[in-house]
Design a protein around this motif. Structure first.
Motif, PDB file in Angstrom:
ATOM      1  N   SER A  18       0.833  -1.206   0.000  1.00  0.00           N
ATOM      2  CA  SER A  18       0.000   0.000   0.000  1.00  0.00           C
ATOM      3  C   SER A  18       0.867   1.255   0.000  1.00  0.00           C
ATOM      4  N   ILE A  23       1.567   0.077  -5.377  1.00  0.00           N
ATOM      5  CA  ILE A  23       0.381   0.226  -6.223  1.00  0.00           C
ATOM      6  C   ILE A  23       0.777   0.196  -7.698  1.00  0.00           C
ATOM      7  N   LEU A  26       1.238  -3.286  -8.563  1.00  0.00           N
ATOM      8  CA  LEU A  26      -0.047  -4.001  -8.663  1.00  0.00           C
ATOM      9  C   LEU A  26      -0.762  -3.656  -9.972  1.00  0.00           C
ATOM     10  N   LEU A  27      -0.579  -2.405 -10.417  1.00  0.00           N
ATOM     11  CA  LEU A  27      -1.208  -2.008 -11.678  1.00  0.00           C
ATOM     12  C   LEU A  27      -0.570  -2.764 -12.852  1.00  0.00           C
ATOM     13  N   ARG A 107      -7.778  -8.254  -9.762  1.00  0.00           N
ATOM     14  CA  ARG A 107      -6.539  -7.468  -9.646  1.00  0.00           C
ATOM     15  C   ARG A 107      -6.835  -5.979  -9.659  1.00  0.00           C
ATOM     16  N   THR A 108      -7.794  -5.560 -10.486  1.00  0.00           N
ATOM     17  CA  THR A 108      -8.119  -4.123 -10.498  1.00  0.00           C
ATOM     18  C   THR A 108      -8.857  -3.745  -9.218  1.00  0.00           C
ATOM     19  N   ILE A 111      -6.493  -3.118  -6.320  1.00  0.00           N
ATOM     20  CA  ILE A 111      -5.852  -1.796  -6.406  1.00  0.00           C
ATOM     21  C   ILE A 111      -6.799  -0.722  -5.894  1.00  0.00           C
ATOM     22  N   LEU A 115      -6.080   1.693  -2.540  1.00  0.00           N
ATOM     23  CA  LEU A 115      -5.703   3.095  -2.773  1.00  0.00           C
ATOM     24  C   LEU A 115      -5.988   4.036  -1.594  1.00  0.00           C
ATOM     25  N   VAL A 129      -4.200   6.223 -11.489  1.00  0.00           N
ATOM     26  CA  VAL A 129      -4.210   4.787 -11.247  1.00  0.00           C
ATOM     27  C   VAL A 129      -5.642   4.250 -11.293  1.00  0.00           C
ATOM     28  N   ALA A 133      -6.939   1.453 -13.844  1.00  0.00           N
ATOM     29  CA  ALA A 133      -7.517   0.224 -13.287  1.00  0.00           C
ATOM     30  C   ALA A 133      -8.946   0.038 -13.762  1.00  0.00           C
ATOM     31  N   GLU A 156     -14.735  -3.204  -6.118  1.00  0.00           N
ATOM     32  CA  GLU A 156     -13.824  -3.086  -4.975  1.00  0.00           C
ATOM     33  C   GLU A 156     -14.546  -3.139  -3.637  1.00  0.00           C
TER      34      GLU A 156
END
Lengths: 571, 1045
Positions: A18, A23, A26-27, A107-108, A111, A115, A129, A133, A156
């Motif tokens: 984080s 991030i 991860l993107l 995965r998105t 993220i 955030l 980002v 995403a 999310e």
């Protein structure tokens, strides 16, 4: 810490990632799911790479009549059932595809959910980002939606509560994601592989087209075609050479609206980042090694026949069939068809006697695993060149990988969708103008295949003699108006078939046009007289418009004793 | 009767002698010393010397094995006092099996244990105590001289002194956390403190013979051609033959050459001067310019026997032991060498053991047990289509082993000659010949014991293992096949690790008035486990010489990887054994374990057990029944734990990186990757112990003065809170989900063993026999909250699975469509379609996808008038109804003859080999006699296989169906042995104590209906019994000697 408290080895915690750098990584991971592949020749999670191929060569092209499954009779039998419309919900291919696409979604989502905890990012960085995403999530859901119809929306907010029902249409959610991306992304990006504003615009427009929201689509197409640029900042334009869209050496060109970046010999010792999903799709007993899948159909080849004016036979192209080398041994003589042909044929289909890139003239039957079963042709758009194979081919598996990008949205696709939109809105001249842009490029002499200077030295260059009798022209002024709206739409749709053949689009196109029953019924009747692989082929109206929700996923959706997922109609 | 040869020793002195033929002996000893008289078959007796100058002793014959001392958890008990289900292994009997693995030797010898192995040297067999206990690791806990370990592959079988199998909670729960899979307690040999030095040598040498004949019933090349013609005609009656291999005539003709395809002698294309193959090419694109010339092997290549050859086996073990009142020692050296019948597989083992103990005064003992072993054991992964064995039934017989220049020939073809896509099995095996691996392990402990206050003993033991293994292999580029690996690479890997166990126990034991016998034990134990693994690969070598290749000398892509693990346990435990009047027995056990594998919420688990026994034969009403020497009824209940099936990091949600699935070429460079992360695992902080709730009732009977011993048990196990990693909904993404305690299963069964001791058929012909019977019935009670089943093993049915583990069914059940004959007439098909159309109200409905004459008709399981995926059903499972073993031993004078038969009844095997060979369209590989001669034709409707066609179909070979399920029952003569022991009189002259010579045949015959190569098919825990090319057990013929000095 006590004797019994031990931290895991070799991994990161949510806290570790984080951060801005976490991030960012991860993107990249969310982009990495675009190809659906992992190491050791598998789709992410498990399943054959091809089951999750992002090119949709099975679900779009084979199912749509562009190509036979290929290879021999029991190699990958579930594809035969998909090819002939006889699939059911237990077919494991759908399950693999579903799971891989939802991994992309996950995965998105991760993220987006992490955030708010990140302290070292500016608001602008956060928005950027979020926008990338959500673009990716839009893509994953777009794929799910067109494949499966009834798709649950998991975002999310649902990372742990992931058993969501599929009883609501998710098109509005997909639109929201693309709209956010369109409004938030910059027009250019520092890296060619990232989604930019215009990629989001094109995808949003495609979302409208799939929903027949023509009036929403039109203004967007007007903007894209006038202002759109690639992530590198190149103004959108068709490349002079058709083949440049299928060559690793010319990737991320002006026609590449959004592409999955493929790479070869990248230090992994594997082909998982090198279009692994299409590893099967090379001629057999050839320099490529494996596996003889994805053989174009005679029906597709016939579609490239042109009349004396260089225009296609929209209805009766099968009455003008292109000569094939079916049943002819490679040791026996054969002369290729001498009639008029659209030059895009020979960049789309490998056929006997015509240069197969710089690999030599396609030798016919000896490069085909079982010609009686799946016909005489070979795929071509995914095949790498010999002269630069050391750079762009990846030999690290039993079948080749390559660095040829998979272009998800090509500018010619945008133009043809724009044409379709204009035609639906009865702006037939505008529609024709878009179609003619595509045909003009196809007519460019650089788009023809030429004979080798010396057939025995295919890498020694090409002569000035075309390999076949290429005759192609644009529609003459006023042609679409003359045909009327229906006629114009027919021409536009046929142009999509030719231009985007073997690019995973066909099945989804004919389904959204509602022409699938007629097209496929006609196709099965014609093609099954030529090969043995299409027995029982059918399109069941009210069922085959969508693939079934994988049975396994329905069985895994129990929550408090009840299923949260429902099956599509007809299964 | 006077007894000659009785050992007479002065206790704790090292002095001793033996009685002469008249039973007399003489010995110097002091008053107050103790004489110990021992003799095989008689109860040992001790006499304290008084004033008498001579003493006379009467030894009583042992009644069965009642007084045998049995090692159980942290303690010893007399067999007659046991209240739990404990099988005592007859070590001498199992050691006759010529294998280096103790677990292999157990097969059929002990009731309650199921052992599944293969013929591959060194392959660790599956050992299951009372069936499948968990979806994960089912390996029992081995306790070697008090040290717990998960594997005994490298234990020298000659070092084993005794072995006990603890099967129920009453006996095993003392090992709480790790007891659920059963516990096998092994004690290794020690020296005898009788003052003598003993040297023994045991050795054998033999040959192993692979099965003869056409093991997979493969067609000859001409028959293969005939089959193709038949299949093409069946597919298209108007077929125009035009084949790259077999020509275009009405009858297929075999070519002289298969590469270039289909050519005859004299053709300019087969001129040897054109030949161009460099088997050691380095650049993948060189392959494009090769010119291969392969002659057709018209007689047919017997691929099985090209890779399976007779092979030698030899074993040598030397031990030295001895001791006196100060202590004792045992030293052994073991060498074992078994070549595999499959080319380039073998097992070489070396081990040395040193066990010793020292008496420090009268009340303190200190000792150690230590084995160091080295294993060199290259193996293959069998039971898959890609192995050398798998390729041997796939590679067409027309392909020769080698081409015209002696390089490999293969399925590479030109001119449309279809030679399939199999790989040359000889090449596969030969290319592994320089691959090596070496593993070693040091296993053992040091311990100390103190007796104090008369009734107390304190014991501390610190032990464990240190191990490492390394492997290196070279992958050669291939050139002979249709699909070739073109990249040369070298891989080296190493693992190492250690663990230690420190246990401390305090025992109190007292007898009150010979009425109450009490034994109490309390203890603590700590376990700490660490390990690492590292592996690397480099591509592109200048030369392939094994002296040159290493991770540093390649020029291409380098990849490397490593990982590490750690976990620990801490436990406290106690047990109580109480007996009243030697008649009423009670045992109670409790253990509390803490494991680092669980999160803080559920780190500790408590595992109790109680058991009781009633020696009915001691009651007045039975004391007079002379044929009952002993009869005991036992029962027990308890909970055993398991924590193996949870990853040490299960509690944590983790993120990680992976080049294959989270890196991306975001910059569009074509050959580099940007690194990316993804969520790798979802954590579950609430996971807790698996608990195996176990009920056992049984009896032990010794009848007819010990001539007959029977032991029987019925048990029921309910395994709750099974740690299982269920598949979760795809909408959760593909991160590894955590293990959760949700699944549940149940086992019940009967263990029966029967022993016949020393029946004198004539005065000199003595029979001994024992038999075992093992049954278990497994049923899955629950799987997960998400779904009622999970599927495994798609093999070539992509996405359609062969094995379904489902609620209410046994583990590893076969699943698919049930075939009910063939579609014999067009009328049958029309009637079925008509029915389907009515049932579905759809005028275009078809009863069964791919319905056609000569194809399978599937059972309409749900009776809805149409075949859909809902008609799939359970087609059998690989767990047997029962398995049994029978040992017979006949002694006649100096000859001994033994037979060991082992059988398995009521199991099914999924014979996937036949998928390749019995269906023409299952790839263009070798096909079977069945395909050509016993497939459906209009004039042969009573066929075994369906019509042979050139298209795969739902109604033949593209979905799992019952055609491939076979009865896997078998009876095998595992061992036959004839031995001769030289008479003592002869031996004494040359100073040898024992000399025995024997001849032996292992796996001499197998009676089975299974059509595959060997019905003993192993696999995983939840997916076994699937044959896709087994490494078969082979016949072995041996000669051996046992010598003692």
């Amino acid at each position: 810490k006590s004797f019994l408290e031990r931290d895991p080895r070799g991994s990161l915690t949510g806290e570790n990632v984080s951060t801005k750098d976490g991030i960012d990584a991860l993107l990249i991971g969310a982009y990495a799911a675009l190809d659906g592949q992992q190491q050791d020749v598998a789709a992410i999670g498990t399943g054959g790479p091809w089951e999750a191929a992002p090119s949709n060569w099975i679900y779009g092209s084979v199912a749509g009549g562009d190509a036979h499954k290929g290879s021999d009779a029991t190699d990958q039998p579930p594809i035969s059932l998909i090819a002939t419309g006889q699939f059911d919900a237990s077919n494991g291919f759908f399950n693999t595809k579903w799971k891989v696409l939802f991994e992309g979604v996950t995965r998105t989502n991760i993220i987006l959910s992490l955030l708010p905890n990140v302290k070292d990012m500016s608001a602008a960085q956060v928005t950027q980002v979020q926008a990338e995403a959500r673009f990716l999530r839009g893509h994953y859901y777009f794929e799910l939606k067109k494949m499966f119809g009834k798709v649950p929306w998991v975002d999310e907010m649902h990372i742990t509560d992931y058993k969501q029902p599929n009883n609501t249409d998710i098109w509005p959610k997909i639109e929201e994601d693309f709209k956010f991306a369109y409004e938030s992304l910059p027009p250019t990006q520092s890296q060619a592989g990232r989604a930019n504003k215009w990629a989001a615009a094109a995808y949003l427009a495609k979302t409208y087209v799939y929903q027949k929201k023509w009036t929403d689509a039109k203004p967007l197409f007007d903007l894209i075609t006038t202002q759109g640029v690639t992530a590198k900042g190149d103004k959108y334009a068709l490349t002079p050479r058709f083949e440049d869209n299928f060559d690793a050496a010319t990737k991320n060109n002006s026609e590449s609206v959004f592409a999955i970046q493929m790479s070869a010999n990248n230090g992994t010792g594997q082909i998982s980042n090198g279009n692994q999903g299409e590893m099967l799709n090379f001629p057999y007993n050839s320099p490529f090694g494996c596996c003889g899948f994805y053989q174009p159909t005679q029906d597709l080849v016939n579609s490239f026949r042109t009349d004396a004016n260089g225009l296609p036979f929209l209805e009766d192209y099968n009455d003008h069939a292109v000569k094939s080398d079916m049943k002819v041994l490679s040791t026996a003589p054969f002369t290729p068809d001498a009639g008029n042909l659209d030059p895009r044929l020979d960049w789309t289909v490998g056929r006997r006697g015509i240069p197969y890139l710089d690999w030599g003239n396609h030798p016919g039957r000896s490069w085909v695993r079982d010609q009686d079963y799946a016909g005489p042709y070979a795929p071509k758009k995914n095949v790498y060149w010999q002269y630069n194979q050391d750079k762009y081919k990846d030999p690290n598996s039993w079948a080749p990988g390559s660095a040829i990008n998979l272009v998800l949205i090509r500018y010619s696709d945008v133009l043809l969708m724009a044409a379709e939109t204009e035609a639906e809105l009865t702006n037939l001249d505008a529609a024709q103008a878009y179609v003619n842009m595509v045909r003009t490029r196809a007519a460019n002499p650089q788009t023809r295949v030429y004979k080798y200077i010396d057939d025995t030295k295919p890498m020694g260059g090409f002569s000035n003699t075309p390999a076949a009798n290429y005759v192609i022209a644009s529609y003459p002024a006023g042609a679409f108006t003359g045909m009327g709206k229906d006629g114009a739409l027919k021409a536009i749709r046929f142009e999509r078939k030719l231009e985007l053949a073997m690019e995973g689009q066909r099945f989804f196109d004919i389904v959204r046009w509602g022409t699938a029953p007629a097209e496929l019924t006609r196709f099965f009747a014609y093609e099954s007289k030529i090969t043995t692989d299409l027995n029982g082929g059918k399109f069941v109206v009210g069922r085959n418009e969508h693939y079934p929700i994988p049975q396994r996923q329905i069985d895994l959706s129990f929550k408090n004793g009840a299923k949260t997922l429902e099956q599509n109609e007809g299964y | 009767n006077p007894l000659p040869g009785v050992t007479v020793a002065v206790k704790n002195s090292g002095r001793g002698t033996a009685t002469d033929p008249a039973g007399n002996f003489s010995l110097t000893a002091k008053k107050g010393e103790t004489l110990v008289f021992s003799f095989v078959g008689y109860t040992q007796q001790e006499v304290v010397l008084g004033d008498a100058a001579s003493i006379s002793v009467v030894l009583s014959e042992k009644v069965g094995s009642l007084d045998e001392v049995v090692v159980t958890g942290y303690a010893t008990q007399r067999k007659k006092d046991l209240t739990g289900a404990v099988s005592v292994v007859n070590v001498e009997q199992i050691s006759r099996q010529p294998t280096a693995q103790v677990s292999n030797q157990l097969q059929g010898q002990v009731s309650g244990i199921t052992v599944l192995g293969s013929g591959q040297p060194g392959e660790e067999p599956q050992v299951r105590i009372r069936g499948v206990n968990t979806f994960g690791n089912n390996t029992p806990l081995y306790v070697i001289d008090g040290v717990p370990t998960q594997n005994i592959v490298d234990l020298n079988p000659y070092d084993v002194a005794s072995m006990q199998v603890l099967k129920d909670a009453g006996s095993a729960s003392i090992y709480g956390a790790r007891a659920a899979n059963g516990v096998i307690i092994i004690t290794t040999k020690r020296g005898k403190p009788d003052g003598k030095v003993r040297v023994t040598y045991d050795g054998y040498y033999g040959t192993q013979r692979p099965k003869g004949g056409n093991v997979w019933h493969i067609l000859s090349p001409q028959e293969m051609a005939n089959l193709k013609w038949m299949a093409l005609k069946n597919t298209d009656p108007n077929v125009v033959y035009n084949d790259g291999l077999y020509g275009s005539g009405a009858t297929p003709r075999l070519p002289d050459y298969i590469a270039p395809g289909g050519l005859m002698e004299g053709d300019p294309a087969v001129d040897p001067s054109k030949y161009n193959v460099n088997p050691f090419y380095k650049n993948p694109s060189d392959l494009d310019n090769f010119y291969r010339i392969n002659k057709a092997n018209k007689g047919g290549t017997d691929w099985f026997h090209e890779i399976f050859k007779p092979a030698m086996i030899t074993s040598h073990n030397v031990s030295v032991s001895g001791g006196g009142d100060q202590g004792a020692y045992y030293l052994s050296f073991y060498y074992f060498n078994q070549k595999g019948t499959l080319l380039d597989t073998y097992l070489k083992r070396y081990s040395i053991r040193s066990n010793s103990f020292f008496n420090v005064g009268k009340h303190v003992r200190i000792g150690e047990n230590l084995e160091f072993s080295v294993i060199d054991n290259p193996r293959i992964t069998a039971l898959t289509e890609g192995s050398g064995i798998g390729m041997a039934f796939r590679e067409q017989p027309i392909i020769p082993v080698r081409d015209i220049k002696g390089n490999f020939a293969g399925s590479f073809s030109t001119n449309g000659a279809q030679l399939g896509n199999a790989r040359n099995p000889v090449a596969i095996q030969e290319r592994t010949k320089d691959n090596r691996g070496l593993g070693n392990r040091l296993l053992g402990n040091v311990y100390g014991e103190v007796d104090f206050l008369q009734h107390f003993t304190f014991r501390t033991s610190f032990g464990g293992e240190v191990y490492s293994a390394s492997n290196h292999s070279f992958t050669y580029p291939e050139y002979e096949n249709a699909e070739n690996n073109k990249v040369n690479s070298y891989t080296e890997s190493a693992t190492s690790g250690y663990n230690w166990t420190w246990s401390n126990t305090l025992t109190y034991s007292q007898s009150f008035n010979k009425i109450h016998n009490v034994k109490v034990l309390v203890g603590t134990e700590a376990f700490d486990n660490h390990g690492r693994m590292v592996t690397g690969t480099t591509q592109n070598y200048f030369i392939f010489d094994p002296n040159f290749t290493n991770l540093g000398t390649g020029t291409g892509t380098v990849t490397n990887n490593s990982n590490a693990f750690t976990d620990g346990l801490f436990s406290i435990f106690g047990r109580l054994d109480y007996s009243l009047f030697d008649k009423y027995l009670l045992g109670a056990v409790i253990r509390r374990d803490g494991s680092s594998r669980f999160g803080a919420n559920n780190r500790y688990g408590t595992f109790p057990a109680i058991s009781a026994g009633w020696r009915v034969s001691q009651e007045e009403f039975l004391k007079h029944v002379s044929w009952i020497s002993d009869l005991k009824i036992r029962g027990g209940w308890g909970i055993m734990g398991n924590q193996l099936n949870v990853d040490p990091s299960n509690a944590f949600t983790q993120y990680g990186l992976n080049k294959g699935s989270s890196f991306y070429d975001i910059g569009g460079t074509s050959n580099t990757l940007a690194s990316g992360f993804f969520r790798t695992t979802i954590g579950n902080p609430d996971a807790k112990w698996e608990s195996n709730i176990n009920t056992n009732v049984g009896f032990d009977a010794t009848l007819f003065k010990g001539k007959l011993e029977i032991s029987a048990d019925y048990y029921k196990k309910r395994v709750k809170d099974l740690l299982f990693t269920p598949e979760v909904s795809g909408t959760a993404g593909r991160s590894n989900p955590p293990a959760v305690n949700i699944a549940e299963m149940q086992n019940h069964g009967i263990d029966l063993s029967l022993g016949i001791n020393d029946i004198h058929i004539t005065k000199e012909l003595v029979l001994k026999a024992n038999a075992t019977l093992t049954t278990y019935k497994n049923k899955i009670i629950n799987i997960s909250g998400d779904a009622p089943y999970f599927d495994l093993e798609a093999r070539r049915f992509n996405g359609n699975f062969i094995i379904r583990n489902a609620i209410d069914h046994p583990i590893s059940s076969f699943y698919g469509y049930k075939t009910v004959g063939f579609w014999n007439t067009a009328e049958e098909i029309a009637a079925a379609n008509d029915q389907a159309q009515k049932a579905t109200n759809n005028p275009n409905a078809v009863y069964q996808t791919g319905i056609k004459l000569g194809r399978f008709r599937y059972q309409d399981t749900n009776g809805d008038g149409i075949i859909t995926d809902a008609d799939r059903t359970f087609l059998g499972n690989p767990s047997p109804d029962f398995s049994y073993g029978l040992n017979l031993q006949l002694d006649y004078k100096n000859f001994d003859f033994t037979v060991f038969l082992y059988g398995v009844q009521g199991n099914n095997i999924w014979n996937q080999v036949r998928w390749w060979t019995d269906f023409y369209p299952s790839f263009a590989g070798a096909k079977s006699k069945t395909a050509l001669y016993d497939s459906w034709r209009p004039d042969h409707q009573n066929a075994k296989a369906p019509i042979q066609e050139n298209e795969g179909s739902f109604s033949t070979n593209t979905v799992p169906n019952s055609f491939l399920v076979e009865n896997g029952s078998y009876l095998r003569a595992k061992n036959m042995m004839l031995g001769y022991t030289l008479p003592k009189a002869v031996l004494q002259r040359i100073g040898i104590e024992k000399f025995r010579i024997y001849v032996q045949a292992a796996n001499l015959f197998t009676i089975t209906k299974y059509s595959g190569i060997d019905p003993e098919i192993t696999g995983g825990t939840t997916n076994f019994g699937l044959d896709e090319g087994a490494y078969p057990n082979q016949r072995q013929f041996l000669v051996g000697v046992n010598v003692g000095f």
